[in-house]
Structures are given as structure tokens and as C-alpha cells.
Design a protein around this motif. Structure first.
Motif, PDB file in Angstrom:
ATOM      1  N   PRO A  79      41.504  37.615  47.435  1.00  0.00           N
ATOM      2  CA  PRO A  79      40.169  38.470  46.997  1.00  0.00           C
ATOM      3  C   PRO A  79      40.897  39.627  47.625  1.00  0.00           C
ATOM      4  CG  PRO A  79      39.427  36.341  48.012  1.00  0.00           C
ATOM      5  CD  PRO A  79      41.207  36.297  47.154  1.00  0.00           C
ATOM      6  N   ASP A  80      42.032  39.292  48.799  1.00  0.00           N
ATOM      7  CA  ASP A  80      42.139  40.869  49.181  1.00  0.00           C
ATOM      8  C   ASP A  80      43.151  41.854  48.140  1.00  0.00           C
ATOM      9  OD1 ASP A  80      41.598  40.325  51.750  1.00  0.00           O
ATOM     10  OD2 ASP A  80      43.227  40.073  52.591  1.00  0.00           O
ATOM     11  N   ASP A  81      43.703  41.211  47.078  1.00  0.00           N
ATOM     12  CA  ASP A  81      44.501  41.356  46.472  1.00  0.00           C
ATOM     13  C   ASP A  81      43.586  42.025  45.138  1.00  0.00           C
ATOM     14  OD1 ASP A  81      47.185  41.071  47.541  1.00  0.00           O
ATOM     15  OD2 ASP A  81      47.112  39.256  46.272  1.00  0.00           O
ATOM     16  N   MET A  82      42.663  41.007  45.420  1.00  0.00           N
ATOM     17  CA  MET A  82      41.748  41.382  44.226  1.00  0.00           C
ATOM     18  C   MET A  82      40.707  42.940  44.655  1.00  0.00           C
ATOM     19  SD  MET A  82      40.813  40.351  40.767  1.00  0.00           S
ATOM     20  CE  MET A  82      40.108  39.863  39.753  1.00  0.00           C
ATOM     21  N   ALA A  83      40.263  42.781  45.349  1.00  0.00           N
ATOM     22  CA  ALA A  83      39.837  44.050  45.878  1.00  0.00           C
ATOM     23  C   ALA A  83      40.236  45.377  45.423  1.00  0.00           C
ATOM     24  CB  ALA A  83      39.289  44.037  47.270  1.00  0.00           C
ATOM     25  N   ALA A  84      41.882  45.707  45.935  1.00  0.00           N
ATOM     26  CA  ALA A  84      42.228  46.726  45.314  1.00  0.00           C
ATOM     27  C   ALA A  84      42.419  46.352  44.325  1.00  0.00           C
ATOM     28  CB  ALA A  84      43.767  45.842  46.228  1.00  0.00           C
ATOM     29  N   ILE A  85      42.779  45.474  43.198  1.00  0.00           N
ATOM     30  CA  ILE A  85      42.702  45.791  41.553  1.00  0.00           C
ATOM     31  C   ILE A  85      41.426  45.995  41.228  1.00  0.00           C
ATOM     32  CG2 ILE A  85      42.626  44.647  39.485  1.00  0.00           C
ATOM     33  CD1 ILE A  85      44.489  42.577  40.987  1.00  0.00           C
ATOM     34  N   CYS A  86      40.195  45.590  41.845  1.00  0.00           N
ATOM     35  CA  CYS A  86      39.211  46.743  41.513  1.00  0.00           C
ATOM     36  C   CYS A  86      38.669  47.658  41.999  1.00  0.00           C
ATOM     37  CB  CYS A  86      37.887  45.166  42.310  1.00  0.00           C
ATOM     38  SG  CYS A  86      37.482  43.966  41.913  1.00  0.00           S
ATOM     39  N   GLU A  87      39.555  48.341  42.758  1.00  0.00           N
ATOM     40  CA  GLU A  87      39.097  49.627  43.399  1.00  0.00           C
ATOM     41  C   GLU A  87      40.122  50.677  42.226  1.00  0.00           C
ATOM     42  OE1 GLU A  87      40.596  49.836  47.623  1.00  0.00           O
ATOM     43  OE2 GLU A  87      39.471  48.633  48.564  1.00  0.00           O
ATOM     44  N   ASP A  88      41.585  50.241  42.417  1.00  0.00           N
ATOM     45  CA  ASP A  88      42.404  50.435  40.842  1.00  0.00           C
ATOM     46  C   ASP A  88      41.567  50.834  39.961  1.00  0.00           C
ATOM     47  OD1 ASP A  88      44.155  51.458  42.397  1.00  0.00           O
ATOM     48  OD2 ASP A  88      45.254  49.532  41.975  1.00  0.00           O
TER      49      ASP A  88
END
Length: 129
Positions: A79-88
Motif C-alpha cells: 500500500p505505501d508503494d502504491m500510494a507513491a505510484i498514485c501520486e506520480d
């Protein structure tokens, strides 16, 4: 009892089809599902009885068989990695939106990149828990 995989099932329409292992497709009415089950995922393995309906073979007494864990679910980002992906992805979409506001579409290369990223992110969200 024959077995097969759900080819597709639409809960709104109330029916779908099962691909029999080594055979033809069988009509799957919602009424054939066990109590408490309202839908089946595409590719789910099931056992069932077959009766001859008005339009051909029809599944009855469908029993879902426990399937192997999803490979996509096991390999999706944390989930933490997915949050960064969504922000990008939001930054890329914002840039595309600005280009569209100037009455132009993004370049073909940018559009292809954005479409690929959107599909990949959507696949990670679409995994059923």
C-alpha cells in the motif's frame, strides 16, 4: 460431477457461462448458485450438474472449488508503494490535463505511456481481496 471454469458471469443479468473441461460451454443461471453466493469471478473453478434446458445444456447445483491464490494479488505493490505510484500518476494526469486545456492532445508517445500506466495501476486495484 463435471467440472469447469466460469467463462463469464454477470450478476446484473443473472446468468453466465461455464467452459467445461474438454467440452462445450454450459449456461449458468444465477439460480444454480449456492445460497449466499451472488456472483462468480471469471476463471473460477466450479463443479456442477448438467440438465438439458430449452436452449441446450444448463448448469445446476454449482459448487465453487477453492482456487489457488491469485498471482496478481501476491505480486501487487505494498500500500505505501502504491500510494507513491498514485501520486506520480496524478502528476502525469495533471500534465496531460494542462495540455488538453491548450486544445491539444499529448504526443503519441506520452499518450501511450499514460495509457499503459493507467492500465497497470487499474489492474493492481482490481484484485479481489
Amino acid at each position: 460431477m463435471p467440472s469447469g471454469r466460469v467463462r463469464w458471469f454477470d450478476a446484473n443479468k443473472g446468468y453466465g457461462f461455464i467452459s467445461i473441461d474438454g467440452g462445450d460451454d454450459v449456461f449458468l443461471p444465477a439460480a444454480a448458485l449456492p445460497a449466499g453466493v451472488t456472483t462468480l469471478r471469471k476463471g473460477a473453478k466450479v463443479e456442477f450438474s448438467v440438465v438439458e434446458g430449452r436452449r441446450g445444456p444448463q448448469a445446476m447445483s454449482v459448487t465453487p472449488i477453492a482456487s489457488a491464490p491469485s498471482l496478481v494479488k501476491a505480486t501487487r505493490p505494498k500500500p505505501d508503494d502504491m500510494a507513491a505510484i498514485c501520486e506520480d500518476l496524478i502528476k502525469l494526469l495533471d500534465s496531460a490535463g494542462n495540455t488538453l486545456r491548450r486544445h491539444r492532445y499529448p504526443s503519441q508517445a506520452e499518450s501511450k505511456k499514460l495509457a499503459t500506466l493507467l492500465r497497470a495501476v487499474a489492474d493492481n486495484f482490481d484484485v479481489q481481496d
